[in-house]
Write a protein that holds these residues in place. Structure first.
Motif, mmCIF file in Angstrom:
data_model
loop_
_atom_site.group_PDB
_atom_site.id
_atom_site.type_symbol
_atom_site.label_atom_id
_atom_site.label_comp_id
_atom_site.label_asym_id
_atom_site.label_seq_id
_atom_site.Cartn_x
_atom_site.Cartn_y
_atom_site.Cartn_z
ATOM 1 N N THR A 42 0.763 -1.375 0.081
ATOM 2 C CA THR A 42 -0.019 0.102 0.057
ATOM 3 C C THR A 42 0.774 1.612 0.431
ATOM 4 O OG1 THR A 42 -1.840 1.377 1.078
ATOM 5 C CG2 THR A 42 -0.144 0.233 2.203
ATOM 6 N N GLN A 43 0.808 2.211 -0.559
ATOM 7 C CA GLN A 43 0.944 3.214 -0.890
ATOM 8 C C GLN A 43 0.452 4.938 0.572
ATOM 9 O OE1 GLN A 43 0.001 5.871 -3.648
ATOM 10 N NE2 GLN A 43 1.570 3.534 -5.207
ATOM 11 N N ASN A 44 -0.894 3.635 1.056
ATOM 12 C CA ASN A 44 -1.335 4.447 2.329
ATOM 13 C C ASN A 44 -0.436 4.053 3.750
ATOM 14 O OD1 ASN A 44 -2.966 5.391 0.818
ATOM 15 N ND2 ASN A 44 -4.758 3.325 1.171
ATOM 16 N N TYR A 49 0.212 4.190 9.989
ATOM 17 C CA TYR A 49 1.183 5.088 10.780
ATOM 18 C C TYR A 49 2.064 5.873 11.960
ATOM 19 C CZ TYR A 49 1.215 10.887 11.617
ATOM 20 O OH TYR A 49 1.332 11.870 11.612
ATOM 21 N N GLY A 50 3.442 5.791 11.732
ATOM 22 C CA GLY A 50 4.229 6.025 12.711
ATOM 23 C C GLY A 50 4.508 7.405 13.330
ATOM 24 N N PHE A 51 4.072 6.980 14.733
ATOM 25 C CA PHE A 51 5.058 8.102 16.293
ATOM 26 C C PHE A 51 6.550 8.181 15.746
ATOM 27 C CE2 PHE A 51 0.461 7.822 17.187
ATOM 28 C CZ PHE A 51 0.268 8.877 16.622
ATOM 29 N N CYS A 109 -6.629 3.440 11.358
ATOM 30 C CA CYS A 109 -5.588 2.953 10.840
ATOM 31 C C CYS A 109 -4.276 1.783 12.005
ATOM 32 C CB CYS A 109 -4.759 4.482 10.854
ATOM 33 S SG CYS A 109 -2.983 4.831 10.836
ATOM 34 N N LYS A 110 -3.773 1.031 11.597
ATOM 35 C CA LYS A 110 -2.588 0.839 12.416
ATOM 36 C C LYS A 110 -1.692 2.098 12.900
ATOM 37 C CE LYS A 110 -1.158 -2.273 14.393
ATOM 38 N NZ LYS A 110 -0.687 -2.861 16.025
ATOM 39 N N PHE A 111 -1.374 2.252 14.403
ATOM 40 C CA PHE A 111 -0.387 3.172 14.914
ATOM 41 C C PHE A 111 0.801 2.288 15.354
ATOM 42 C CE2 PHE A 111 -4.567 5.035 15.052
ATOM 43 C CZ PHE A 111 -4.011 6.266 14.311
ATOM 44 N N TYR A 112 1.978 2.860 14.609
ATOM 45 C CA TYR A 112 2.847 2.725 15.809
ATOM 46 C C TYR A 112 4.333 3.516 16.284
ATOM 47 C CZ TYR A 112 2.161 -1.050 11.405
ATOM 48 O OH TYR A 112 1.497 -1.593 10.573
#
Length: 268
Positions: free
Chosen positions: A10-12, A43-45, A83-86
């Motif tokens: 994915t590009q998302n 999405y990664g913090f 969304c999966k967060f990291y």
């Protein structure tokens, strides 16, 4: 986590972002809601890591527990489940004594990490920030580096090479970031044989590496360039390296800034 699997499917995604815990301009929660609104699925913090020196741009060591707790709170919010967060950090390499391979970072429950160089030692040994706005860079060139731009470029790249050799991280952050300020200070330096040799040495070092090479889109709108510069993309791909396209977002509205353009350029 399988970063390569995600970016191949994915590009998302966006794995480089900053919030209130460092020099970001919004809360983690605000960035998370903006990511979901933009259709981001991963999405990664990645706050700037704690440092053993003073820096207004880096998170404080005493805030790390709060950062981890806030991550878990946000990741559990049902309205953000699309969304999966990291949990990550952008870790500064300061030299053999401090960087992504340090035991401190190995002790943290990070999903992945970004390795970057923002500070280099001046001729007197003091660590100086060479990132940021050109006015500050120009002032520091005179105050700390005796106006020796070749020393600054040389030290930036050699510290970068050492960071890669020591390892301990997954994504190589904005690998030629020095070019932005160096080109303003000494127009044409990036086209010089002197500079090009560092790029060739970098390519030789990275060839066949498992590191993900970040294409950082943060400076595109204001400065008209990506990091690494487009002129190096073919060479990096020929080395068998994998790109990850990150916006290095400090504001919610810039989470997707110029990322679509990069994917179009890569396809072309």
């Amino acid at each position: 986590m399988n970063l390569k699997g995600i970016i191949s499917s994915t590009q998302n995604y966006n794995f480089h972002s900053h919030t209130q815990f460092c020099d970001g301009r919004a809360s983690m929660e605000a960035m998370a809601y903006a990511a979901v609104a933009a259709g981001i699925e991963h999405y990664g913090f990645s706050p700037h890591s704690p440092l053993p020196i003073a820096s207004p741009c880096n998170m404080k060591a005493e805030d790390v527990e709060s950062y981890i707790a806030e991550y878990h709170r946000i990741a559990a919010l049902p309205e953000l489940s699309a969304c999966k967060f990291y949990l990550s950090m952008e870790i500064d390499y300061l030299g053999p004594q401090w960087g992504p391979a340090h035991d401190y970072f190995k002790s943290l429950p990070l999903d992945y990490s970004i390795g970057s160089v923002h500070f280099i030692p001046c001729q007197g040994g003091e660590l100086i920030d060479i990132d940021g706005k050109f006015d500050s860079f120009n002032r520091r060139m005179k105050e700390f580096f005796h106006n020796d731009i070749e020393y600054v470029v040389d030290t930036f790249f050699h510290n970068s090479f050492d960071m890669v050799r020591f390892g301990g991280f997954d994504i190589l952050g904005h690998m030629d970031k020095i070019a932005q300020n160096a080109n303003q200070y000494a127009p044409g330096i990036e086209d010089s044989t002197f500079y090009r040799q560092y790029i060739l040495d970098y390519l030789s070092l990275l060839e066949g590496s498992d590191l993900l090479i970040e294409i950082n889109t943060k400076a595109r709108e204001e400065h008209g360039r990506f990091f690494p510069d487009t002129r190096y993309w073919h060479d990096l791909a020929d080395c068998g390296l994998t790109f990850v396209v990150n916006s290095d977002a400090h504001y919610p509205e810039r989470i997707e800034a110029s990322r679509a353009e990069v994917f179009q350029l890569l396809q072309a």
